[in-house]
Design an enzyme around this catalytic site. Structure first.
Site, PDB file in Angstrom:
ATOM      1  N   ASP A 101      -7.400  -2.855  13.223  1.00  0.00           N
ATOM      2  CA  ASP A 101      -8.541  -3.207  12.384  1.00  0.00           C
ATOM      3  C   ASP A 101      -9.644  -3.913  13.145  1.00  0.00           C
ATOM      4  OD1 ASP A 101      -7.894  -2.340   9.654  1.00  0.00           O
ATOM      5  OD2 ASP A 101      -6.120  -3.572   9.973  1.00  0.00           O
ATOM      6  N   GLU A 143      -5.747   1.785  -1.998  1.00  0.00           N
ATOM      7  CA  GLU A 143      -4.915   1.348  -0.880  1.00  0.00           C
ATOM      8  C   GLU A 143      -5.024  -0.175  -0.835  1.00  0.00           C
ATOM      9  OE1 GLU A 143      -5.968   3.625   2.656  1.00  0.00           O
ATOM     10  OE2 GLU A 143      -5.304   1.922   3.851  1.00  0.00           O
TER      11      GLU A 143
END
Ligand code: PLP
EC number: 4.2.1.20
Lengths: 401, 261
Positions: free
Chosen positions: B57, B46
């Site tokens: 995040d 990824e």
């Protein structure tokens, strides 16, 4: 007083999918979905309950001190040869319009069974207003604030702490409002069940822009009644307000959006000048994109990175603008102007010396455009004085020449 | 056939997917990372498209994104770096990133470019499911790109079913309600993974967020098809030392013997 619930049929209010024209929506990661969906499905129902309305109105009246006065500023009017009324949100408890929204949202959070409140803040006004209602309701309060803003708005940081809130510095990015908002959203992702996020402006994913605008709509509801009483006509020729995310402006415009004779003037922060590279004039410098869960105009590079804005005023230092304002601008219903740091400072001194009112730096941006609009002597002009200037004294004194 | 489907056709267990931010630690490290991960036996990769404001995040991936942007990474640069990567890399590669940079690139251009260089799937966490379905699903499918959706422990069963019905490739099960890089216990989530297993979804399930070493990887794989490691890998390659050695030893520590199907 009544919270505006029925807005269907208007071209300027939110549509059934959470959009204002092509702006708005809910662009959120799955982790936020249950929380946001819970709000989407419940906010209008809860806000229209009679018990909610009663509690909201009682607190606005006896705790906040509403209705806030609509003050005819005689000497200021004389200077600009027109009729200027100031909507005195600065006289609210905690010193700004922000408390209208935090009262509404804390009552909503309680009805949703939430135990913990988080918020972001720029100037600290929203943080103080949130910490205040949390103290009032006995709920835990965590406020995220950019590290730079913590330095430039020290009195408000002290107030939040005295009120029992935990103030967490946001140290990423530009360390201002945008980053504080990121951190608050991350907190919400990590606390998906017991926490309500009280966003402080008409930004964020649907339903926030609409929900916050409805709580702030009390501003224009009162203006209509007060103007009717003072002038015999509920409609002004101009409604002028500063725009960071745009909540005081949304509240000031709310009940005039569908009245085409009323010119809606939104004033953004130009910082050191729109083209200086140090500005927060989002509608001029921005383009369509997604920020904090909303599709709107924002300042960004051509590869889609969000640009760090600049304004002397922490409350306007935001690279986006609420979707309702993007739509008012895009549809040409609204007029967008911008005021530089220096213009805002000059306007603050002018109001102080002419009327004995020290305005917040944010509100001073709205006042700064009085000189640039060609008013007729018969015009009725309402300026939203969104907050008082106590928190900005240090900045003002530095510029005292 | 899409490379993600090819992978799951021959292997259904202990799939190891590693996340890395493109253009990190150095702008030109992207290909080295891809090559070394493949050589270490990783099943899928990824690649993060860096964004200034990555809401889902934690600090580690956010800092790597900030660094990558400083290094000069942007979508146009990434597509240049990836122009010929399919000549020597055969594992499925997914691009992960936020909607705004993709919107500025132009979704249609973006999708075409992904197909042209050989990307197999996309994870765009802030692209709403309804908007994907109404506006982009056929475009993605036309270019043989799988759009990967996230589910969390809070996602309702009805919504998981809906997501499963419009997903291709796999479903990304976020291990706990958190941002990336959390240290919440993966063991505590077994009931949730078991629930997903019991639902007999039509797509494979990979677990991500909080997977950081052999123990958490093994635990996550118990009731699912595999797991995704991001933060721990980004942290590992930020340490001093030679890049490919750091990558190799990280993967060896998580899954010592590259397994063959
Ligand atoms: C006094 C005052 N006015 C205006 C603003 C800007 O916010 P908004 O644009 O949401 O009204 C702030 C924000 O902190 C503020 O404190």
């Amino acid at each position: 007083m009544n919270i505006a619930i029925n807005t269907s049929g208007s071209a300027y209010h939110v549509d059934s999918k959470g959009y204002f024209g092509k702006f708005g929506g809910a662009y959120i990661p799955e982790m936020l979905y249950p929380n946001v969906e819970e709000l989407q499905e419940n906010y209008l129902r809860i806000m229209s309950e009679p018990s909610f309305q009663q509690e909201f109105e009682a607190l606005l009246k006896d705790y906040v001190g509403r209705p806030s006065p609509l003050y005819y500023a005689k000497r200021l009017s004389g200077k600009y040869n027109t009729n200027i009324y100031l909507k005195r949100e600065d006289l609210n408890h905690t010193g700004a319009h922000k408390v209208n929204n935090t009262i509404g949202q804390i009552l909503l959070a309680k009805r949703l069974g939430k135990k913990r409140i988080i918020a972001e803040t720029g100037a600290g006004q929203h943080g103080v207003a949130t910490a205040t209602v949390c103290a009032l309701m006995g709920l835990e309060c965590v406020v995220y604030m950019g590290k730079i803003d913590i330095q430039r708005q020290a009195p408000n940081v002290a107030r939040m702490k005295m009120l029992g809130a935990t103030v967490v510095p946001a140290t990423s990015g530009s360390q201002t409002l945008k980053d504080a908002t990121n951190e608050a959203i991350r907190d919400w992702i990590n606390n998906p069940v017991d926490t309500h996020y009280i966003i402080g402006s008409v930004v964020g994913p649907h339903p926030y822009p609409d929900m916050v605008a409805r709580f702030q709509s009390v501003i224009s509801e009162e203006i209509r009644l007060q103007l009717q009483e003072k002038t015999g006509n509920p409609l002004p020729d101009y409604a002028i307000a500063c725009v960071g995310g745009g909540s005081n402006a949304a509240g000031t415009f709310f009940h005039f959006m569908d009245e085409p004779s009323v010119k809606l003037v939104a004033v953004e922060a130009a910082g050191k000048g729109v083209d200086s590279g140090f500005s927060a004039a989002t509608t001029v410098l921005g383009s369509l994109g997604v920020i904090h869960g909303s599709k709107t105009l924002l300042m960004q590079t051509d590869d889609g990175q969000i640009v760090e804005p600049h304004s002397i005023s922490a409350g306007l230092d935001y690279p986006g603008v609420g979707p309702v304002h993007a739509h008012l601008f895009d549809s040409k219903r609204g007029i967008v102007m911008s005021a530089t740091d220096d213009e805002a400072l000059a306007a603050a001194y002018e109001l102080t010396r002419l009327e004995g009112i020290i305005p917040a730096l944010e509100s001073s941006h709205a006042l700064a455009k009085l000189k640039d609009i060609n008013f007729k002597p018969s015009d009725v002009v309402v300026v939203c004085l969104s907050g008082r200037g106590d928190k900005d004294l240090e900045t003002y004194i530095q510029h005292l020449k | 056939m899409n490379r993600i489907d090819q992978l799951f056709a021959k292997k259904q267990h202990n799939i190891l997917n590693i996340y890395c931010t493109a253009g990190y630690p150095q702008l030109d490290d992207t290909l080295t990372v891809l090559e070394t991960l493949q050589a270490s036996g990783v099943d899928m990769i990824e690649l993060g498209m860096p964004f200034s404001d990555p809401l889902a995040d934690g600090p580690v991936i956010q800092d790597s994104s900030t660094q990558a942007i400083k290094n000069g990474m942007k979508l146009s640069v990434l597509f240049q770096q990836l122009a010929h990567f399919r000549n020597h890399i055969s594992v499925p590669v997914i691009l992960m990133g936020y909607l705004n940079p993709v919107l500025q690139y132009g979704i249609e251009n973006f999708v075409k470019k992904c197909a042209e260089v050989g990307i197999d799937g996309l994870i765009i966490p802030d692209l709403p499911m309804a908007e994907y379905e109404a506006e982009y699903k056929s475009l993605f499918e036309q270019h043989n790109l799988h759009n990967i959706f996230l589910v969390t422990p809070e996602t309702s069963e009805a919504r998981i079913r809906k997501i499963d019905s419009i997903s291709k490739g796999f479903i990304y099960a976020v291990s706990s309600s958190s941002t990336t890089g959390n240290n919440k216990s993966v063991d505590l989530q077994q009931a949730y993974f078991q629930k997903l297993e019991g639902m007999q979804l039509s797509n494979p399930v990979l677990v991500g967020f909080g997977i950081r070493d052999k123990a958490t990887f093994t635990s996550a794989c118990e009731h699912t098809n595999g797991a995704i490691i991001g933060t721990a890998f980004v942290q590992a390659i930020a340490q001093p030392g030679e890049l490919s050695e750091k990558i190799t030893s990280f993967v060896q520590n998580v899954r010592p013997i590259p397994q063959q199907a």
